[in-house]
Design a protein around this motif. Structure first.
Motif, PDB file in Angstrom:
ATOM      1  N   LEU A   1       0.850  -1.200   0.000  1.00  0.00           N
ATOM      2  CA  LEU A   1       0.000   0.000   0.000  1.00  0.00           C
ATOM      3  C   LEU A   1       0.880   1.242   0.000  1.00  0.00           C
ATOM      4  O   LEU A   1       1.849   1.332   0.769  1.00  0.00           O
ATOM      5  CB  LEU A   1      -0.928  -0.017   1.212  1.00  0.00           C
ATOM      6  N   LEU A   2       0.545   2.198  -0.868  1.00  0.00           N
ATOM      7  CA  LEU A   2       1.323   3.436  -0.991  1.00  0.00           C
ATOM      8  C   LEU A   2       0.550   4.579  -0.326  1.00  0.00           C
ATOM      9  O   LEU A   2      -0.643   4.442  -0.048  1.00  0.00           O
ATOM     10  CB  LEU A   2       1.549   3.761  -2.474  1.00  0.00           C
ATOM     11  N   ALA A   3       1.221   5.703  -0.117  1.00  0.00           N
ATOM     12  CA  ALA A   3       0.493   6.863   0.412  1.00  0.00           C
ATOM     13  C   ALA A   3      -0.519   7.315  -0.650  1.00  0.00           C
ATOM     14  O   ALA A   3      -0.191   7.348  -1.838  1.00  0.00           O
ATOM     15  CB  ALA A   3       1.463   7.988   0.740  1.00  0.00           C
ATOM     16  N   PRO A   4      -1.746   7.646  -0.238  1.00  0.00           N
ATOM     17  CA  PRO A   4      -2.783   8.011  -1.216  1.00  0.00           C
ATOM     18  C   PRO A   4      -2.666   9.468  -1.667  1.00  0.00           C
ATOM     19  O   PRO A   4      -3.609  10.251  -1.593  1.00  0.00           O
ATOM     20  CB  PRO A   4      -4.081   7.754  -0.445  1.00  0.00           C
ATOM     21  N   VAL A   5      -1.481   9.839  -2.096  1.00  0.00           N
ATOM     22  CA  VAL A   5      -1.198  11.213  -2.515  1.00  0.00           C
ATOM     23  C   VAL A   5      -0.451  11.127  -3.843  1.00  0.00           C
ATOM     24  O   VAL A   5       0.472  10.318  -3.970  1.00  0.00           O
ATOM     25  CB  VAL A   5      -0.262  11.925  -1.502  1.00  0.00           C
ATOM     26  N   GLU A   6      -0.822  11.962  -4.785  1.00  0.00           N
ATOM     27  CA  GLU A   6      -0.084  11.982  -6.066  1.00  0.00           C
ATOM     28  C   GLU A   6       0.636  13.324  -6.211  1.00  0.00           C
ATOM     29  O   GLU A   6       1.774  13.431  -5.796  1.00  0.00           O
ATOM     30  CB  GLU A   6      -1.063  11.670  -7.215  1.00  0.00           C
ATOM     31  N   GLN A   7      -0.058  14.351  -6.753  1.00  0.00           N
ATOM     32  CA  GLN A   7       0.623  15.659  -6.864  1.00  0.00           C
ATOM     33  C   GLN A   7       0.085  16.668  -5.841  1.00  0.00           C
ATOM     34  O   GLN A   7       0.354  17.860  -5.952  1.00  0.00           O
ATOM     35  CB  GLN A   7       0.440  16.248  -8.271  1.00  0.00           C
ATOM     36  N   GLN A   8      -0.673  16.200  -4.860  1.00  0.00           N
ATOM     37  CA  GLN A   8      -1.290  17.140  -3.916  1.00  0.00           C
ATOM     38  C   GLN A   8      -0.291  17.636  -2.870  1.00  0.00           C
ATOM     39  O   GLN A   8       0.373  16.819  -2.234  1.00  0.00           O
ATOM     40  CB  GLN A   8      -2.452  16.480  -3.159  1.00  0.00           C
ATOM     41  N   GLU A   9      -0.251  18.956  -2.678  1.00  0.00           N
ATOM     42  CA  GLU A   9       0.457  19.479  -1.509  1.00  0.00           C
ATOM     43  C   GLU A   9      -0.318  19.031  -0.266  1.00  0.00           C
ATOM     44  O   GLU A   9      -1.537  18.917  -0.308  1.00  0.00           O
ATOM     45  CB  GLU A   9       0.462  21.013  -1.534  1.00  0.00           C
ATOM     46  N   VAL A  10       0.407  18.840   0.812  1.00  0.00           N
ATOM     47  CA  VAL A  10      -0.266  18.466   2.058  1.00  0.00           C
ATOM     48  C   VAL A  10      -0.146  19.640   3.035  1.00  0.00           C
ATOM     49  O   VAL A  10       0.954  20.136   3.304  1.00  0.00           O
ATOM     50  CB  VAL A  10       0.357  17.189   2.671  1.00  0.00           C
ATOM     51  N   TRP A  11      -1.289  20.079   3.532  1.00  0.00           N
ATOM     52  CA  TRP A  11      -1.376  21.172   4.499  1.00  0.00           C
ATOM     53  C   TRP A  11      -1.981  20.638   5.800  1.00  0.00           C
ATOM     54  O   TRP A  11      -2.495  19.506   5.824  1.00  0.00           O
ATOM     55  CB  TRP A  11      -2.241  22.304   3.918  1.00  0.00           C
TER      56      TRP A  11
ATOM     57  N   ALA B   1     -11.547  23.744   4.794  1.00  0.00           N
ATOM     58  CA  ALA B   1     -11.169  23.634   3.373  1.00  0.00           C
ATOM     59  C   ALA B   1     -11.296  24.986   2.679  1.00  0.00           C
ATOM     60  O   ALA B   1     -10.454  25.361   1.860  1.00  0.00           O
ATOM     61  CB  ALA B   1     -12.043  22.591   2.686  1.00  0.00           C
ATOM     62  N   SER B   2     -12.334  25.750   3.030  1.00  0.00           N
ATOM     63  CA  SER B   2     -12.515  27.023   2.319  1.00  0.00           C
ATOM     64  C   SER B   2     -11.408  28.013   2.685  1.00  0.00           C
ATOM     65  O   SER B   2     -10.969  28.775   1.838  1.00  0.00           O
ATOM     66  CB  SER B   2     -13.907  27.603   2.566  1.00  0.00           C
ATOM     67  N   PHE B   3     -10.918  27.978   3.924  1.00  0.00           N
ATOM     68  CA  PHE B   3      -9.783  28.863   4.261  1.00  0.00           C
ATOM     69  C   PHE B   3      -8.528  28.435   3.500  1.00  0.00           C
ATOM     70  O   PHE B   3      -7.760  29.279   3.041  1.00  0.00           O
ATOM     71  CB  PHE B   3      -9.530  28.877   5.768  1.00  0.00           C
ATOM     72  N   LEU B   4      -8.324  27.129   3.332  1.00  0.00           N
ATOM     73  CA  LEU B   4      -7.134  26.680   2.595  1.00  0.00           C
ATOM     74  C   LEU B   4      -7.181  27.163   1.146  1.00  0.00           C
ATOM     75  O   LEU B   4      -6.159  27.554   0.578  1.00  0.00           O
ATOM     76  CB  LEU B   4      -7.040  25.142   2.642  1.00  0.00           C
ATOM     77  N   PHE B   5      -8.382  27.142   0.573  1.00  0.00           N
ATOM     78  CA  PHE B   5      -8.509  27.497  -0.850  1.00  0.00           C
ATOM     79  C   PHE B   5      -8.722  28.997  -1.070  1.00  0.00           C
ATOM     80  O   PHE B   5      -8.876  29.434  -2.200  1.00  0.00           O
ATOM     81  CB  PHE B   5      -9.657  26.689  -1.481  1.00  0.00           C
ATOM     82  N   ARG B   6      -8.712  29.806  -0.006  1.00  0.00           N
ATOM     83  CA  ARG B   6      -8.833  31.256  -0.164  1.00  0.00           C
ATOM     84  C   ARG B   6      -7.585  31.806  -0.813  1.00  0.00           C
ATOM     85  O   ARG B   6      -6.478  31.627  -0.267  1.00  0.00           O
ATOM     86  CB  ARG B   6      -8.956  31.930   1.199  1.00  0.00           C
ATOM     87  N   SER B   7      -7.732  32.486  -1.917  1.00  0.00           N
ATOM     88  CA  SER B   7      -6.611  33.139  -2.610  1.00  0.00           C
ATOM     89  C   SER B   7      -5.491  32.158  -2.937  1.00  0.00           C
ATOM     90  O   SER B   7      -4.325  32.543  -3.035  1.00  0.00           O
ATOM     91  CB  SER B   7      -6.038  34.310  -1.789  1.00  0.00           C
ATOM     92  N   GLN B   8      -5.830  30.891  -3.058  1.00  0.00           N
ATOM     93  CA  GLN B   8      -4.811  29.907  -3.393  1.00  0.00           C
ATOM     94  C   GLN B   8      -5.430  28.814  -4.269  1.00  0.00           C
ATOM     95  O   GLN B   8      -6.484  28.276  -3.929  1.00  0.00           O
ATOM     96  CB  GLN B   8      -4.253  29.295  -2.102  1.00  0.00           C
ATOM     97  N   THR B   9      -4.776  28.504  -5.387  1.00  0.00           N
ATOM     98  CA  THR B   9      -5.315  27.474  -6.276  1.00  0.00           C
ATOM     99  C   THR B   9      -4.473  26.211  -6.160  1.00  0.00           C
ATOM    100  O   THR B   9      -3.251  26.267  -5.978  1.00  0.00           O
ATOM    101  CB  THR B   9      -5.307  27.958  -7.748  1.00  0.00           C
ATOM    102  N   PHE B  10      -5.143  25.087  -6.271  1.00  0.00           N
ATOM    103  CA  PHE B  10      -4.481  23.777  -6.220  1.00  0.00           C
ATOM    104  C   PHE B  10      -4.979  22.986  -7.427  1.00  0.00           C
ATOM    105  O   PHE B  10      -6.007  22.303  -7.339  1.00  0.00           O
ATOM    106  CB  PHE B  10      -4.840  23.052  -4.919  1.00  0.00           C
ATOM    107  N   PRO B  11      -4.273  23.056  -8.555  1.00  0.00           N
ATOM    108  CA  PRO B  11      -4.770  22.391  -9.773  1.00  0.00           C
ATOM    109  C   PRO B  11      -4.972  20.892  -9.600  1.00  0.00           C
ATOM    110  O   PRO B  11      -5.796  20.293 -10.291  1.00  0.00           O
ATOM    111  CB  PRO B  11      -3.677  22.672 -10.803  1.00  0.00           C
ATOM    112  N   ASN B  12      -4.253  20.274  -8.672  1.00  0.00           N
ATOM    113  CA  ASN B  12      -4.414  18.834  -8.429  1.00  0.00           C
ATOM    114  C   ASN B  12      -5.138  18.546  -7.121  1.00  0.00           C
ATOM    115  O   ASN B  12      -5.115  17.423  -6.628  1.00  0.00           O
ATOM    116  CB  ASN B  12      -3.045  18.158  -8.392  1.00  0.00           C
TER     117      ASN B  12
END
Ligand code: DO4
Ligand code: MG
Length: 288
Positions: free
Chosen positions: A69-79, A236-247
């Motif tokens: 089993l691998l970590a379930p993360v591909e190109q996502q930044e982790v916050w 989640a909405s604070f994380l995505f404020r003024s910040q885009t995460f294409p993945n």
């Protein structure tokens, strides 16, 4: 429904799997149907219906013990969010006179504490070694529920995370927080991403953690996701404020389990984090 990333034998390729609960957790290989990206699945409207269709196709299945089993993360930044449980606020106020009011204030404030935690390629998979810093004296795991968000900031799934932390470094001065939180092997995630579950259901889940040293349990703790002060949408909405995460992005939601102040991790310790609706993340401790 549970998704995962896995590899077979010595292959370097990551496959995407669907856990078939009706067959004792066998892993259906979605890659056999050309699905090689968890990120793409997270973007899908109607994901649970699509997974229902895929599970009926008779795709190859593997025994979970036969796969890696691998970590379930591909190109996502982790916050990560912090001071979201009363237990975390109290522990942090105790570890530092200097920054006590900062923790108190952020617990009550409208804006949550959110910090960068890890690049995706640095996330430790299930069974891998989580790190304690060689220059820290007081180290703990932080068992946390993870929100797996897609590029639109929608919470598409949930996973389990370990926000490894050096309490002495954080306690000495809050400006040292990035060093207390971000270093090699400081973030583990996995093994599954659970999809098709509402916030109300996830809030009923229990998070429990155990630490074993030389086969002896040296710490056990438990909390409920319902103790989390803020709503998932709010975080989640604070994380995505003024910040885009294409993945998309992964967001650890803070810890409600803190070992006593006399406790510090040692190399070789085994850390187990269980979230009742997801599964178990287990890692051993190494010095980095
Ligand atoms: O403010 C420090 C970090 C808080 C944190 O990581 C937590 O509460 O889980
Ligand atoms: Mg934390």
């Amino acid at each position: 429904m549970k998704l995962c990333r896995f590899a077979l034998g010595t292959e370097t390729r990551a496959r995407v799997g669907l856990v078939d609960e009706s067959s004792g957790g066998r892993i259906v290989d979605l890659s056999a149907e050309g699905i090689d990206s968890l990120t793409a699945l997270m973007e899908f409207e109607g994901l649970t219906e699509e997974l229902g269709r895929l599970s009926g196709l008779g795709l190859p299945c593997f025994d979970p013990v036969a796969v890696q089993l691998l970590a379930p993360v591909e190109q996502q930044e982790v916050w990560a969010a912090g001071v979201t449980y009363l237990r975390s606020k109290k522990a942090r106020m105790e570890e530092s006179d200097f920054s006590a009011t900062a923790y108190d204030r952020v617990y009550e404030a409208e804006r949550p504490e959110i910090f960068f935690k890890s690049m995706p390629q640095k996330v430790v998979p299930p069974g891998g070694g989580v790190g304690i810093r060689r220059d820290a004296r007081w180290n703990v795991p932080e068992p946390e529920l993870v929100l797996v968000c897609n590029s639109r900031g929608h919470i598409a799934g949930f996973s389990i995370g370990n926000d490894m932390s050096s309490r002495d470094i954080e306690g000495e001065n809050l400006l040292y927080l990035p060093q207390a939180k971000i270093y090699d092997r400081s973030c583990a995630m996995g093994p599954f991403v659970v999809v098709g579950v509402s916030e109300a259901t996830a809030r009923e889940w229990t998070i429990s953690s155990g630490i074993t040293r030389d086969g002896v349990v040296v710490f056990e703790g438990e909390t409920s996701v319902g103790q989390l002060k803020r709503s998932f949408e709010d975080l989640a909405s604070f994380l995505f404020r003024s910040q885009t995460f294409p993945n998309g992005a992964c967001l650890l939601t803070g810890t409600g389990i803190v070992p006593p102040d006399t406790f510090t991790l040692q190399p070789g310790d085994e850390v187990t984090i269980r979230v009742s609706g997801i599964g178990t993340l287990q890692n051993s401790v190494v010095v980095v």
